[in-house]
Design a protein around this motif. Sequence first.
Motif, PDB file in Angstrom:
ATOM      1  N   ALA A   1      10.205 -10.152 -11.601  1.00  0.00           N
ATOM      2  CA  ALA A   1       9.562  -9.170 -11.983  1.00  0.00           C
ATOM      3  C   ALA A   1       8.558  -8.336 -11.294  1.00  0.00           C
ATOM      4  O   ALA A   1       8.607  -7.006 -11.487  1.00  0.00           O
ATOM      5  CB  ALA A   1       9.206  -9.497 -13.869  1.00  0.00           C
ATOM      6  N   LEU A   2       8.469  -9.416 -10.333  1.00  0.00           N
ATOM      7  CA  LEU A   2       7.696  -9.228  -9.238  1.00  0.00           C
ATOM      8  C   LEU A   2       7.915  -8.359  -8.396  1.00  0.00           C
ATOM      9  O   LEU A   2       7.658  -7.206  -7.777  1.00  0.00           O
ATOM     10  CB  LEU A   2       7.457 -10.273  -8.467  1.00  0.00           C
ATOM     11  CG  LEU A   2       6.666 -10.263  -7.302  1.00  0.00           C
ATOM     12  CD1 LEU A   2       5.676 -12.214  -7.480  1.00  0.00           C
ATOM     13  CD2 LEU A   2       7.529 -10.165  -5.739  1.00  0.00           C
ATOM     14  N   VAL A   3       9.401  -8.801  -8.163  1.00  0.00           N
ATOM     15  CA  VAL A   3       9.882  -7.566  -7.434  1.00  0.00           C
ATOM     16  C   VAL A   3      10.140  -6.090  -7.744  1.00  0.00           C
ATOM     17  O   VAL A   3      10.111  -5.558  -6.596  1.00  0.00           O
ATOM     18  CB  VAL A   3      11.242  -8.082  -6.974  1.00  0.00           C
ATOM     19  CG1 VAL A   3      12.376  -6.862  -6.031  1.00  0.00           C
ATOM     20  CG2 VAL A   3      11.315  -9.413  -5.720  1.00  0.00           C
ATOM     21  N   ALA A   4      10.048  -6.022  -8.714  1.00  0.00           N
ATOM     22  CA  ALA A   4      10.520  -5.012  -9.725  1.00  0.00           C
ATOM     23  C   ALA A   4       9.054  -3.696 -10.045  1.00  0.00           C
ATOM     24  O   ALA A   4       9.627  -2.761  -9.495  1.00  0.00           O
ATOM     25  CB  ALA A   4      11.478  -4.780 -11.074  1.00  0.00           C
ATOM     26  N   GLN A   5       8.367  -4.516  -9.775  1.00  0.00           N
ATOM     27  CA  GLN A   5       6.889  -3.519  -9.404  1.00  0.00           C
ATOM     28  C   GLN A   5       6.857  -3.526  -7.972  1.00  0.00           C
ATOM     29  O   GLN A   5       5.768  -2.389  -7.628  1.00  0.00           O
ATOM     30  CB  GLN A   5       5.655  -4.952  -9.579  1.00  0.00           C
ATOM     31  CG  GLN A   5       5.630  -6.024 -10.767  1.00  0.00           C
ATOM     32  CD  GLN A   5       5.659  -4.376 -11.822  1.00  0.00           C
ATOM     33  OE1 GLN A   5       4.668  -3.163 -11.606  1.00  0.00           O
ATOM     34  NE2 GLN A   5       5.779  -4.598 -12.996  1.00  0.00           N
TER      35      GLN A   5
ATOM     36  N   VAL B   1      12.533   3.772  -3.771  1.00  0.00           N
ATOM     37  CA  VAL B   1      12.703   3.327  -2.486  1.00  0.00           C
ATOM     38  C   VAL B   1      13.621   1.770  -2.041  1.00  0.00           C
ATOM     39  O   VAL B   1      14.044   1.603  -3.226  1.00  0.00           O
ATOM     40  CB  VAL B   1      11.395   1.791  -2.645  1.00  0.00           C
ATOM     41  CG1 VAL B   1      10.670   2.022  -1.935  1.00  0.00           C
ATOM     42  CG2 VAL B   1      10.300   3.166  -3.378  1.00  0.00           C
ATOM     43  N   LYS B   2      14.140   2.721  -0.586  1.00  0.00           N
ATOM     44  CA  LYS B   2      15.045   1.748   0.097  1.00  0.00           C
ATOM     45  C   LYS B   2      15.178  -0.196  -0.698  1.00  0.00           C
ATOM     46  O   LYS B   2      13.904  -0.045  -0.217  1.00  0.00           O
ATOM     47  CB  LYS B   2      15.870   2.018   1.445  1.00  0.00           C
ATOM     48  CG  LYS B   2      16.349   4.022   1.044  1.00  0.00           C
ATOM     49  CD  LYS B   2      16.469   3.758   2.518  1.00  0.00           C
ATOM     50  CE  LYS B   2      16.970   3.307   3.480  1.00  0.00           C
ATOM     51  NZ  LYS B   2      17.797   4.042   5.003  1.00  0.00           N
TER      52      LYS B   2
ATOM     53  N   ALA C   1      17.613  -5.003 -13.031  1.00  0.00           N
ATOM     54  CA  ALA C   1      18.116  -3.405 -13.984  1.00  0.00           C
ATOM     55  C   ALA C   1      17.884  -2.361 -12.949  1.00  0.00           C
ATOM     56  O   ALA C   1      16.715  -2.263 -12.498  1.00  0.00           O
ATOM     57  CB  ALA C   1      17.327  -3.769 -15.358  1.00  0.00           C
ATOM     58  N   GLY C   2      18.277  -1.058 -12.674  1.00  0.00           N
ATOM     59  CA  GLY C   2      18.124  -0.287 -12.561  1.00  0.00           C
ATOM     60  C   GLY C   2      17.998   0.230 -10.989  1.00  0.00           C
ATOM     61  O   GLY C   2      17.514   0.886 -10.194  1.00  0.00           O
ATOM     62  N   LEU C   3      18.885  -0.242 -10.466  1.00  0.00           N
ATOM     63  CA  LEU C   3      19.122  -0.285  -8.571  1.00  0.00           C
ATOM     64  C   LEU C   3      20.168   0.192  -8.677  1.00  0.00           C
ATOM     65  O   LEU C   3      21.368  -0.046  -8.649  1.00  0.00           O
ATOM     66  CB  LEU C   3      19.737  -2.010  -7.934  1.00  0.00           C
ATOM     67  CG  LEU C   3      19.550  -2.166  -6.675  1.00  0.00           C
ATOM     68  CD1 LEU C   3      18.255  -1.923  -5.857  1.00  0.00           C
ATOM     69  CD2 LEU C   3      20.352  -3.275  -6.675  1.00  0.00           C
TER      70      LEU C   3
ATOM     71  N   ASP D   1       0.388  -8.392 -12.661  1.00  0.00           N
ATOM     72  CA  ASP D   1       0.760  -7.280 -13.655  1.00  0.00           C
ATOM     73  C   ASP D   1       2.474  -7.025 -14.051  1.00  0.00           C
ATOM     74  O   ASP D   1       2.582  -7.047 -15.672  1.00  0.00           O
ATOM     75  CB  ASP D   1       1.164  -5.450 -12.365  1.00  0.00           C
ATOM     76  CG  ASP D   1       0.067  -4.353 -11.941  1.00  0.00           C
ATOM     77  OD1 ASP D   1      -1.127  -5.154 -12.215  1.00  0.00           O
ATOM     78  OD2 ASP D   1       0.525  -3.578 -11.032  1.00  0.00           O
ATOM     79  N   ALA D   2       2.963  -8.109 -13.532  1.00  0.00           N
ATOM     80  CA  ALA D   2       4.240  -8.822 -14.341  1.00  0.00           C
ATOM     81  C   ALA D   2       3.504  -9.823 -15.424  1.00  0.00           C
ATOM     82  O   ALA D   2       4.808 -10.119 -15.871  1.00  0.00           O
ATOM     83  CB  ALA D   2       4.973  -9.011 -13.136  1.00  0.00           C
TER      84      ALA D   2
END
Length: 297
Positions: A239-243, A47-48, A18-20, A147-148
């Motif tokens: 969740a990891l990638v989103a951070q 960020v790209k 979500a949010g991409l 963090d996740a």
Amino acid sequence: MTETMIGVIGGSGIYEIAGLEGAEWVPVASPWGDPSDQILTGRLDGVKIAFLPRHGRGHVHAPSTVPYRANIDALKRLGVTDVISVSACGSFREAMAPGDFVIVDQFIDRTFARDKSFFGTGCVAHVSVAHPTCPRLSDACETAARDAGIRVHRGGTYLAMEGPQFSTLAESKMYREHWGADVIGMTNMPEAKLAREAELCYASVAMITDYDSWHPDHGEVDVTQIIATLMGNAEKGRALVAQLPGLLGPAREACPHGCDRALEYAILTAPDKRDPELVARLDAVAGRVLGNGRQET
């Protein structure tokens, strides 16, 4: 100073974030063949970012037939600076349980049916893979996992097997007891080697699905068990990638570990002896040092 572009190689569950913003599937042509799939590009927190399904959407490529060279070349052509590999694996360690993540820092390469280098006759190069993952990028992945709220282990040796079959019991015991491997998978090699040749920072996030076949209480690998664990791991992977964008930021300094300068002294073939056709194919991967591609800014 360059602009950060995060490249994520993984399964379909990882890139459904979500949010991409500005999400778009784009085809990327490569002189090394067709990549596994089109690449999903967009921006996450400014960020790209680019997502490449390693096996293709619908899982069409077996580990041995993944077009590893085309995949790495395509990411480099897009402008990716940092590659995060997210992949399923088995565990050789009781403490590394199904559902846990491991930030891999070493590999044992047991693959044999794959093209492992961009270089060869007409342009020979030798890069160091003594430390095959980038500590800076691995730091970010570890922090993102914590963090996740993910149970994560920092450091581990990944045994890359050819597959597609899983290990025999004898192999599993050998890798664990005599070779010192911590996890086992089928896809991080030659991916990590090629990323180094392409001067891309590379980090490996191994998502544990099972205990392979060595564990006396778990028996042989069960694909249904793996798929069930994969479903939960995919959510953790997202969740990891989103951070990561917040940790890596939009602007990128030169890699302090030299990943982005791996070819500085690696090419041995004299300029007048280089194969023009091979050199042309290396425009994205090695253009910085061969003088036929994009230069550093």
